[in-house]
Motif scaffolding. Structure first.
Motif, short mmCIF file in Angstrom:
data_model
loop_
_atom_site.label_atom_id
_atom_site.label_comp_id
_atom_site.label_asym_id
_atom_site.label_seq_id
_atom_site.Cartn_x
_atom_site.Cartn_y
_atom_site.Cartn_z
N SER A 602 0.83 -1.20 0.00
CA SER A 602 0.00 0.00 0.00
C SER A 602 0.86 1.25 0.00
CB SER A 602 -0.92 0.00 1.22
OG SER A 602 -0.15 0.04 2.41
N ARG A 603 0.33 2.29 -0.57
CA ARG A 603 1.07 3.53 -0.70
C ARG A 603 0.86 4.42 0.52
NH1 ARG A 603 0.56 5.41 -7.05
NH2 ARG A 603 1.13 3.39 -7.96
N VAL A 604 1.80 5.32 0.69
CA VAL A 604 1.71 6.32 1.75
C VAL A 604 1.39 7.66 1.10
CG1 VAL A 604 2.99 7.54 3.55
CG2 VAL A 604 3.35 5.09 3.21
N ASP A 605 0.36 8.33 1.59
CA ASP A 605 0.01 9.66 1.10
C ASP A 605 1.00 10.65 1.72
OD1 ASP A 605 -1.03 12.08 0.37
OD2 ASP A 605 -3.09 11.61 0.91
N ILE A 606 2.00 11.04 0.95
CA ILE A 606 3.08 11.89 1.48
C ILE A 606 2.54 13.19 2.06
CG2 ILE A 606 5.22 13.08 0.87
CD1 ILE A 606 5.39 10.06 0.81
N ARG A 607 1.51 13.74 1.43
CA ARG A 607 0.99 15.04 1.90
C ARG A 607 0.31 14.94 3.26
NH1 ARG A 607 0.69 19.20 -1.76
NH2 ARG A 607 1.48 18.72 -3.84
N ARG A 608 -0.05 13.71 3.69
CA ARG A 608 -0.70 13.54 5.00
C ARG A 608 0.29 13.29 6.13
NH1 ARG A 608 -4.65 8.78 4.45
NH2 ARG A 608 -4.69 9.12 6.71
N LEU A 609 1.57 13.08 5.83
CA LEU A 609 2.56 12.87 6.88
C LEU A 609 2.66 14.09 7.78
CD1 LEU A 609 5.38 11.13 4.80
CD2 LEU A 609 3.88 10.06 6.49
N GLN A 610 2.81 13.84 9.09
CA GLN A 610 2.78 14.90 10.09
C GLN A 610 4.20 15.35 10.45
OE1 GLN A 610 -0.13 16.17 11.48
NE2 GLN A 610 -1.31 14.85 10.10
N VAL A 611 4.33 16.65 10.69
CA VAL A 611 5.61 17.25 11.10
C VAL A 611 5.36 18.17 12.28
CG1 VAL A 611 7.59 18.65 10.39
CG2 VAL A 611 6.44 17.18 8.72
N LEU A 612 6.18 18.04 13.33
CA LEU A 612 6.05 18.92 14.49
C LEU A 612 6.19 20.38 14.08
CD1 LEU A 612 8.13 17.10 17.24
CD2 LEU A 612 5.68 17.61 17.34
N GLN A 613 5.44 21.25 14.71
CA GLN A 613 5.58 22.69 14.49
C GLN A 613 6.45 23.27 15.60
OE1 GLN A 613 1.24 23.75 13.89
NE2 GLN A 613 2.13 24.82 12.14
N LEU A 614 7.70 23.54 15.28
CA LEU A 614 8.65 24.07 16.25
C LEU A 614 9.44 25.21 15.64
CD1 LEU A 614 10.16 20.74 17.70
CD2 LEU A 614 8.47 22.22 18.79
N PRO A 615 9.91 26.15 16.45
CA PRO A 615 10.80 27.19 15.94
C PRO A 615 12.08 26.57 15.38
CG PRO A 615 9.99 27.75 18.13
CD PRO A 615 9.60 26.34 17.88
N LEU A 616 12.72 27.27 14.46
CA LEU A 616 13.92 26.74 13.82
C LEU A 616 15.00 26.40 14.83
CD1 LEU A 616 14.96 26.12 10.97
CD2 LEU A 616 15.97 28.40 10.92
N GLU A 617 15.12 27.21 15.91
CA GLU A 617 16.16 26.96 16.91
C GLU A 617 15.92 25.63 17.63
OE1 GLU A 617 14.38 29.67 16.60
OE2 GLU A 617 15.87 31.07 15.78
N GLU A 618 14.66 25.32 17.94
CA GLU A 618 14.35 24.06 18.62
C GLU A 618 14.48 22.87 17.67
OE1 GLU A 618 10.80 23.91 20.94
OE2 GLU A 618 10.91 26.05 21.48
N GLN A 619 14.22 23.10 16.38
CA GLN A 619 14.37 22.02 15.41
C GLN A 619 15.78 21.46 15.41
OE1 GLN A 619 13.00 22.97 11.43
NE2 GLN A 619 11.27 24.16 12.23
N ALA A 620 16.78 22.33 15.64
CA ALA A 620 18.17 21.89 15.61
C ALA A 620 18.44 20.83 16.67
CB ALA A 620 19.10 23.09 15.80
N THR A 621 17.84 20.99 17.88
CA THR A 621 18.02 20.01 18.95
C THR A 621 17.39 18.67 18.56
OG1 THR A 621 18.00 21.78 20.60
CG2 THR A 621 17.63 19.54 21.39
N TYR A 622 16.18 18.74 18.02
CA TYR A 622 15.52 17.52 17.56
C TYR A 622 16.33 16.86 16.45
CZ TYR A 622 11.12 17.93 20.17
OH TYR A 622 10.18 17.96 21.16
N ALA A 623 16.85 17.69 15.51
CA ALA A 623 17.61 17.15 14.38
C ALA A 623 18.83 16.39 14.86
CB ALA A 623 18.02 18.28 13.44
N GLU A 624 19.53 16.93 15.87
CA GLU A 624 20.71 16.25 16.40
C GLU A 624 20.33 14.91 17.02
OE1 GLU A 624 24.43 15.11 17.65
OE2 GLU A 624 23.80 16.59 16.15
N THR A 625 19.19 14.87 17.73
CA THR A 625 18.75 13.61 18.34
C THR A 625 18.33 12.60 17.27
OG1 THR A 625 17.97 14.87 20.25
CG2 THR A 625 17.22 12.60 20.06
#
Length: 661
Positions: A602-625
């Motif tokens: 089965s396919r995944v509807d890419i447009r329905r995938l969820q992304v956290l809404q965070l400021p760019l500065e906080e995204q960096a911490t998540y990205a490192e993890t």
């Protein structure tokens, strides 16, 4: 230096000019109202006027003393045509060395002629060769999808092999021949490796811009030396400009998979002493072309795709090359040695028979060398461990004519009787795999690698196990579709490649498909780079849109075409961190909620995938993890592979006896 408002530059080019990172330029644009306004491009990839950017950088004290080359290149790129910009770079190099020389390329526009003069003046003040090499490298990077060049390390290795294998030192110098020289990487390597006198370099290239650049490059390398160079612009197979010329060594990285190489008009050509190459075997035409230009005892080293060693259509010619002693060795290179980087290319080492009446009869064996284990998996930049690879290959080929010398592991002399069967397959891995068993040193190395992996795993466990989560705190999310609408990213879907003949190597990029992901993740195909297909660039997030292969990652390395059910997401770096986005997207729960759940396909509807809404500065911490979690997964996989390999090797050794008790 004068500039023009019509010359556009991107954020990345502004960063190069100012000597800073792209993020710094994005900050300048956001914080300074006086920053130049966009004149083109898109919101995600804006373009600005070079003249306005230069003035703003000077007015705001942001311009470091990096010389004028960075300002010069965007004007070459703005010429538009690949050929005109290449010819202009070559003409600038000629003018640097001969200031009063007239323009040799009359087809250059008035703008290009003016630019040639400015580049020549800059070169004479900032270093002629350095300026030319800078412009040439930027030109190659800009047109990487349409061009294929030989890495300097491979070019050097090929030259050293040829010099080591040729018979006799020769008197009166050395003649080097390359009938498909491109921008001159191989002839340049030969000129640098040979330190004697009387060097003659003969090259041929059918593309006028590439031929001009090759001539310019060799002009700088051979300056003030006893060297004669001649680069001809012609199709070497159809219109050989050096017919009758003989070389001591020949090196070549020819185009392959070209069906229109001249099969009909060259059917009776005298070069085909080992047989007329089939229409589907143009590489064997290049092999015989090289042999026809060798002096007695001369050596040729040519880069070939691995299929040439085993394709049924070429077995008769391969058999003749072996029986006459012309094909002396085949070296299987690790993936990443040259374009296309996903393919394990081969070096064929050819030698013309010596003309001495006392010379030995043709050899009764061939040297097959498997060097594929020198790849560096997981490295950011493609390419093997060149130092180790070069040492290994040279130690093997230097023993070519010394049958009593021991060969290194993964190299074997195979009797012609074993090769001249119904297939005449000269693929090294077919003969070296069964001839090797782990040595004590290799076992110790594997145990050491496993221990290091387990140590790294323990470090990641220590970090990841201490992370805490507030499960009750609601987190705002946005879908990929919402982010596309907001301009935070662009989404492109991969397509089914058209049913056409295999593309020429010079215009091809690797093609990744879902079946490739289900195997080992290595692209298995090639695709025309100038087609309308989706191309993932470095830094793009790639998502597989099927449940059975669902994953998301940040693409690193050269451009790559995407097949069906694969998607490229390019982020606006002012709004999204690419590694943060990839980490959010590859969550298994994310894939489940966006999938149809009908079956594993089965396919995944890419447009329905969820992304956290965070400021760019906080995204960096998540990205490192997220990066640490991905590294943890890679370490687990590596440790599992090392452990299984050790279990198998140790089991074989134990079953063979000889355990020291």
């Amino acid at each position: 230096m004068s500039t023009t408002n019509a010359v556009p530059v991107s954020l990345a080019e502004i960063a190069r000019i100012a000597g800073v990172g792209r993020a710094a330029v994005s900050n300048w644009r956001r914080r300074h109202d006086s920053f130049p306004t966009r004149i083109g491009g898109t919101d995600v990839s804006p373009q600005f006027s070079l003249a306005e950017v230069e003035q703003w950088l000077r007015d705001n004290g942001k311009l470091k003393d990096i010389g004028g080359r960075e300002f010069l290149w965007p004007r070459f790129e703005a010429l538009g045509s690949r050929d005109e910009s290449g010819l202009a770079v070559a003409e600038a190099a000629r003018r640097m060395r001969a200031p009063r020389a007239r323009i040799s390329h009359s087809e250059l526009s008035a703008e290009a002629r003016e630019l040639v003069g400015e580049a020549a003046r800059l070169g004479r003040s900032e270093g002629q060769r350095e300026t030319f090499e800078f412009l040439l490298q930027r030109w190659l990077e800009t047109h990487v999808r349409q061009l294929s060049s030989t890495p300097p390390q491979l070019a050097s290795l090929m030259t050293r092999i040829a010099l080591a294998v040729r018979l006799g030192e020769g008197e009166g110098g050395l003649t080097v021949f390359d009938p498909a020289c491109g921008t001159g990487h191989l002839p340049a390597a030969a000129a640098q490796e040979y330190d004697g006198s009387g060097l003659v370099v003969l090259g041929c290239e059918r593309d006028p811009a590439l031929a001009a650049l090759a001539s310019a490059r060799l002009g700088f390398i051979t300056e003030h030396r006893d060297v004669r160079t001649e680069i001809a612009t012609a199709d070497a197979l159809r219109e050989d400009p050096f017919a009758g010329a003989r070389a001591d060594i020949a090196v070549c990285n020819p185009p392959f998979n070209e069906r229109d190489w001249g099969y009909e008009e060259l059917a009776t050509d005298q070069r085909w002493t080992h047989g007329l190459p089939p229409r589907t075997e143009p590489e064997l035409a290049w092999v015989q072309h090289l042999l026809s230009h060798l002096k007695p005892g001369g050596t040729a080293v040519i880069v070939l795709p691995p299929a040439v060693a085993s394709r049924k259509a070429g077995r008769r010619i391969r058999g003749s090359l072996l029986r006459t002693g012309a094909l002396r060795a085949v070296v299987a290179l690790p993936p990443g040695s040259a374009q296309p980087h996903s393919v394990s290319l081969q070096l064929w080492v050819l030698r013309a028979a010596p003309d001495s009446p006392l010379s030995a009869p043709p050899s009764q064996d061939a040297l097959l060398v498997d060097a594929t284990h020198f790849a560096r998996p997981g490295a950011r930049e493609p390419g093997p461990d060149w130092d180790a690879l070069g040492s290994f290959v040279l130690s093997a080929v230097e023993a070519l004519d010394r049958p009593d010398d021991d060969l290194p592991e993964s190299a074997v002399r195979v009797p012609l009787l074993d090769l001249l069967d119904d297939e005449v397959d000269v693929t090294p891995g077919r003969y070296t795999a069964s001839s090797t068993e782990p040595s004590g040193i290799e076992l110790a190395t594997s145990w050491g690698q496993l221990g290091a992996s387990l140590t790294d795993l323990a470090g990641q466990v220590q970090y990841l196990s201490k992370l805490g989560f507030e499960a009750e705190t609601p987190q705002a999310t946005a879908t990929v579709g919402d982010l596309v609408k907001a301009g935070a990213l662009t989404l492109r879907a991969g397509q089914q490649p058209s049913e056409t003949a295999a593309p020429p190597r010079k215009t091809a990029v690797p093609l990744l498909t879902v079946p490739d992901l289900l195997m080992d993740g290595t692209p298995s195909g090639l695709l025309l780079a100038d087609s309308a297909h989706t191309i993932a660039e470095e830094g793009d997030v790639v998502v597989a849109g099927v449940i059975r292969a669902f994953k998301a990652w940040v693409h690193e390395g050269p451009p790559m075409a995407l097949g069906p059910q694969l998607y490229s997401l390019r982020v606006d770096p002012e709004k999204l961190d690419a590694h943060f986005l990839a980490g959010c997207l590859r969550s298994p729960a994310n894939g489940r909620q966006a999938g149809t759940h009908a079956s594993s396909s089965s396919r995944v509807d890419i447009r329905r995938l969820q992304v956290l809404q965070l400021p760019l500065e906080e995204q960096a911490t998540y990205a490192e993890t997220f990066r640490r979690l991905k590294a943890f997964e890679a370490l687990l996989t590596r440790a599992e592979g090392l452990g299984k390999g050790l279990v198998g090797d140790m089991s074989d050794l134990l079953a063979a006896g000889g355990l020291i008790i």
